[in-house]
Design a protein around this motif. Structure first.
Motif, PDB file in Angstrom:
ATOM      1  N   LEU A 176      51.294  39.951  37.291  1.00 57.78           N
ATOM      2  CA  LEU A 176      51.847  38.625  37.016  1.00 57.78           C
ATOM      3  C   LEU A 176      53.315  38.673  37.415  1.00 57.78           C
ATOM      4  O   LEU A 176      54.078  39.481  36.882  1.00 57.78           O
ATOM      5  N   HIS A 177      53.736  37.812  38.347  1.00 59.73           N
ATOM      6  CA  HIS A 177      55.068  37.959  38.948  1.00 59.73           C
ATOM      7  C   HIS A 177      56.188  37.694  37.940  1.00 59.73           C
ATOM      8  O   HIS A 177      57.203  38.385  37.940  1.00 59.73           O
ATOM      9  N   TRP A 178      56.055  36.703  37.137  1.00 60.74           N
ATOM     10  CA  TRP A 178      56.942  36.459  36.009  1.00 60.74           C
ATOM     11  C   TRP A 178      56.225  35.532  35.043  1.00 60.74           C
ATOM     12  O   TRP A 178      55.171  34.975  35.364  1.00 60.74           O
ATOM     13  N   ARG A 179      56.764  35.365  33.869  1.00 61.17           N
ATOM     14  CA  ARG A 179      56.094  34.565  32.845  1.00 61.17           C
ATOM     15  C   ARG A 179      56.298  33.082  33.121  1.00 61.17           C
ATOM     16  O   ARG A 179      57.398  32.634  33.421  1.00 61.17           O
ATOM     17  N   GLY A 180      55.221  32.335  33.008  1.00 60.33           N
ATOM     18  CA  GLY A 180      55.279  30.887  33.165  1.00 60.33           C
ATOM     19  C   GLY A 180      54.718  30.197  31.942  1.00 60.33           C
ATOM     20  O   GLY A 180      54.904  30.657  30.806  1.00 60.33           O
ATOM     21  N   ASN A 181      54.015  29.082  32.165  1.00 60.45           N
ATOM     22  CA  ASN A 181      53.492  28.282  31.062  1.00 60.45           C
ATOM     23  C   ASN A 181      52.062  28.620  30.666  1.00 60.45           C
ATOM     24  O   ASN A 181      51.568  28.124  29.648  1.00 60.45           O
ATOM     25  N   VAL A 182      51.385  29.432  31.466  1.00 64.89           N
ATOM     26  CA  VAL A 182      50.020  29.819  31.121  1.00 64.89           C
ATOM     27  C   VAL A 182      50.060  30.791  29.948  1.00 64.89           C
ATOM     28  O   VAL A 182      50.826  31.767  29.969  1.00 64.89           O
ATOM     29  N   PRO A 183      49.269  30.557  28.904  1.00 67.67           N
ATOM     30  CA  PRO A 183      49.261  31.489  27.775  1.00 67.67           C
ATOM     31  C   PRO A 183      48.949  32.914  28.227  1.00 67.67           C
ATOM     32  O   PRO A 183      48.093  33.133  29.091  1.00 67.67           O
ATOM     33  N   LEU A 184      49.657  33.877  27.659  1.00 63.89           N
ATOM     34  CA  LEU A 184      49.473  35.260  28.067  1.00 63.89           C
ATOM     35  C   LEU A 184      48.036  35.726  27.864  1.00 63.89           C
ATOM     36  O   LEU A 184      47.485  36.463  28.692  1.00 63.89           O
ATOM     37  N   ALA A 185      47.420  35.312  26.780  1.00 58.19           N
ATOM     38  CA  ALA A 185      46.040  35.718  26.524  1.00 58.19           C
ATOM     39  C   ALA A 185      45.101  35.228  27.613  1.00 58.19           C
ATOM     40  O   ALA A 185      44.134  35.918  27.974  1.00 58.19           O
ATOM     41  N   GLU A 186      45.378  34.046  28.165  1.00 55.21           N
ATOM     42  CA  GLU A 186      44.537  33.524  29.236  1.00 55.21           C
ATOM     43  C   GLU A 186      44.718  34.341  30.519  1.00 55.21           C
ATOM     44  O   GLU A 186      43.741  34.635  31.228  1.00 55.21           O
ATOM     45  N   THR A 187      45.953  34.731  30.805  1.00 54.63           N
ATOM     46  CA  THR A 187      46.195  35.574  31.974  1.00 54.63           C
ATOM     47  C   THR A 187      45.510  36.922  31.827  1.00 54.63           C
ATOM     48  O   THR A 187      44.908  37.435  32.782  1.00 54.63           O
ATOM     49  N   ILE A 188      45.579  37.496  30.637  1.00 54.05           N
ATOM     50  CA  ILE A 188      44.912  38.774  30.382  1.00 54.05           C
ATOM     51  C   ILE A 188      43.409  38.646  30.608  1.00 54.05           C
ATOM     52  O   ILE A 188      42.781  39.497  31.260  1.00 54.05           O
ATOM     53  N   GLU A 189      42.827  37.579  30.095  1.00 49.88           N
ATOM     54  CA  GLU A 189      41.388  37.344  30.292  1.00 49.88           C
ATOM     55  C   GLU A 189      41.059  37.235  31.778  1.00 49.88           C
ATOM     56  O   GLU A 189      40.074  37.816  32.257  1.00 49.88           O
ATOM     57  N   ALA A 190      41.882  36.500  32.520  1.00 47.25           N
ATOM     58  CA  ALA A 190      41.640  36.329  33.944  1.00 47.25           C
ATOM     59  C   ALA A 190      41.761  37.652  34.692  1.00 47.25           C
ATOM     60  O   ALA A 190      40.977  37.933  35.613  1.00 47.25           O
ATOM     61  N   MET A 191      42.740  38.469  34.320  1.00 40.25           N
ATOM     62  CA  MET A 191      42.887  39.781  34.946  1.00 40.25           C
ATOM     63  C   MET A 191      41.665  40.656  34.669  1.00 40.25           C
ATOM     64  O   MET A 191      41.142  41.333  35.577  1.00 40.25           O
ATOM     65  N   GLU A 192      41.210  40.661  33.434  1.00 46.47           N
ATOM     66  CA  GLU A 192      40.054  41.489  33.090  1.00 46.47           C
ATOM     67  C   GLU A 192      38.796  41.041  33.835  1.00 46.47           C
ATOM     68  O   GLU A 192      37.964  41.867  34.221  1.00 46.47           O
ATOM     69  N   ARG A 193      38.668  39.756  34.071  1.00 46.37           N
ATOM     70  CA  ARG A 193      37.526  39.269  34.845  1.00 46.37           C
ATOM     71  C   ARG A 193      37.594  39.762  36.286  1.00 46.37           C
ATOM     72  O   ARG A 193      36.564  40.077  36.901  1.00 46.37           O
ATOM     73  N   LEU A 194      38.813  39.823  36.837  1.00 44.58           N
ATOM     74  CA  LEU A 194      38.964  40.334  38.195  1.00 44.58           C
ATOM     75  C   LEU A 194      38.632  41.822  38.266  1.00 44.58           C
ATOM     76  O   LEU A 194      38.063  42.294  39.251  1.00 44.58           O
ATOM     77  N   VAL A 195      38.982  42.571  37.222  1.00 44.41           N
ATOM     78  CA  VAL A 195      38.599  43.982  37.168  1.00 44.41           C
ATOM     79  C   VAL A 195      37.079  44.107  37.137  1.00 44.41           C
ATOM     80  O   VAL A 195      36.478  44.902  37.879  1.00 44.41           O
TER      81      VAL A 195
END
Length: 276
Positions: free
Chosen positions: A110-129
């Motif tokens: 994640l390049h820097w923090r934006g408005n997307v909730p961190l938990a949602e980004t984590i979920e999206a990353m785990e799906r990509l894994v």
């Protein structure tokens, strides 16, 4: 060669190759590709890029440079914060993979923090894994409070925080770097020579003359002497990447490290994380 260990046990050499501000001048393209390939031949497999760099052209340049040797590369890219949602991150990742000409990233940030909730980004990353599109993930430009919130949001699998860190940007030493060390996360240090500005520092230049080195090599050697720090300097020519690689063989004495502390004092208190 000094190695850096990520929390999942993966190790890479402690010096990487950055690509910020590469692929912006078509006249330099062949030199930049040659530099990246030379870096690989010198044992520097980690190449860092981002969808932001040159509007994706940096990823295309990297893709050309690693064509035919993808398995020898530890490939890192980064997603815009607005693309870090569960719906947009998969599309951003696929676009990066297409530009890079590969089927997976070794590390996605994640390049820097934006408005997307961190938990949602984590979920999206785990799906990509889970989909095999990325092998591991991390963040960039997150300060200590952000990192604590990130872990509390389910980010225990985070592998690194890529931050601005060099002799003139020592603020992270007060709290962020110790926090990362406690969580066994290495630091990826971008702009390790302050975009070239450090080479003009008179004190560093004098030390370089005494060591028969360059100021940039001293700045890199200082980072390489520190535990858990992985600098990712950019090199736009074969000669430049060879100079960077030579920093791995430059050992600073305790007296030299104290002298650098005098020239570039460590922080006396907490400072907000700087970004470029």
């Amino acid at each position: 060669m000094k190695m850096i260990r990520f929390p999942d046990g993966t190790t890479v050499p402690a010096l990487g190759q950055g690509t910020w501000m590469m692929a912006e001048d078509p006249a330099r393209r062949s030199d930049e590709i040659a530099a990246l390939r030379e870096g690989l031949s010198l044992g520097l497999p980690l190449i860092d890029t981002a969808e932001m760099y040159a509007d994706g052209e940096s990823e295309r340049l990297v893709g050309e440079a690693i064509a035919g040797v993808r398995d020898e590369v530890f490939l890192v890219s980064k997603a815009y914060p607005q693309n870090a949602s569960r719906d947009r991150l998969p599309r951003a990742c696929e676009a990066s993979l297409d530009r890079l000409g590969t089927d997976r990233l070794d590390l996605y940030l994640l390049h820097w923090r934006g408005n997307v909730p961190l938990a949602e980004t984590i979920e999206a990353m785990e799906r990509l894994v889970a989909a095999g599109k990325i092998l591991r993930w991390g963040v960039s430009n997150l300060d200590t409070d952000d990192m604590a919130e990130f872990i509390a949001s389910g980010g225990e699998e985070c592998q690194t925080d890529q931050i601005l860190y060099n002799l003139t940007r020592r603020g992270p030493e007060y709290d962020l770097i110790p926090w990362l060390a406690r969580h066994q996360m290495p630091v990826m240090a971008y702009s390790p020579v302050e975009q070239g500005r450090l080479v003009a520092h008179p004190g560093l230049a004098q030390m370089a003359v005494e060591r028969d080195a360059t100021p940039a090599q001293l700045a890199l050697a200082w980072l390489l002497a520190r535990d858990g720090i992985l600098p990712i300097p950019k090199a736009g020519s074969i000669a430049h990447v060879r100079d960077n690689r030579a920093a791995l063989d430059l050992t600073l004495s305790e007296a030299e490290l104290r002298r650098l502390d005098d020239l570039f004092p460590p922080p006396r208190g907490p400072e907000p994380l700087a970004m470029l």
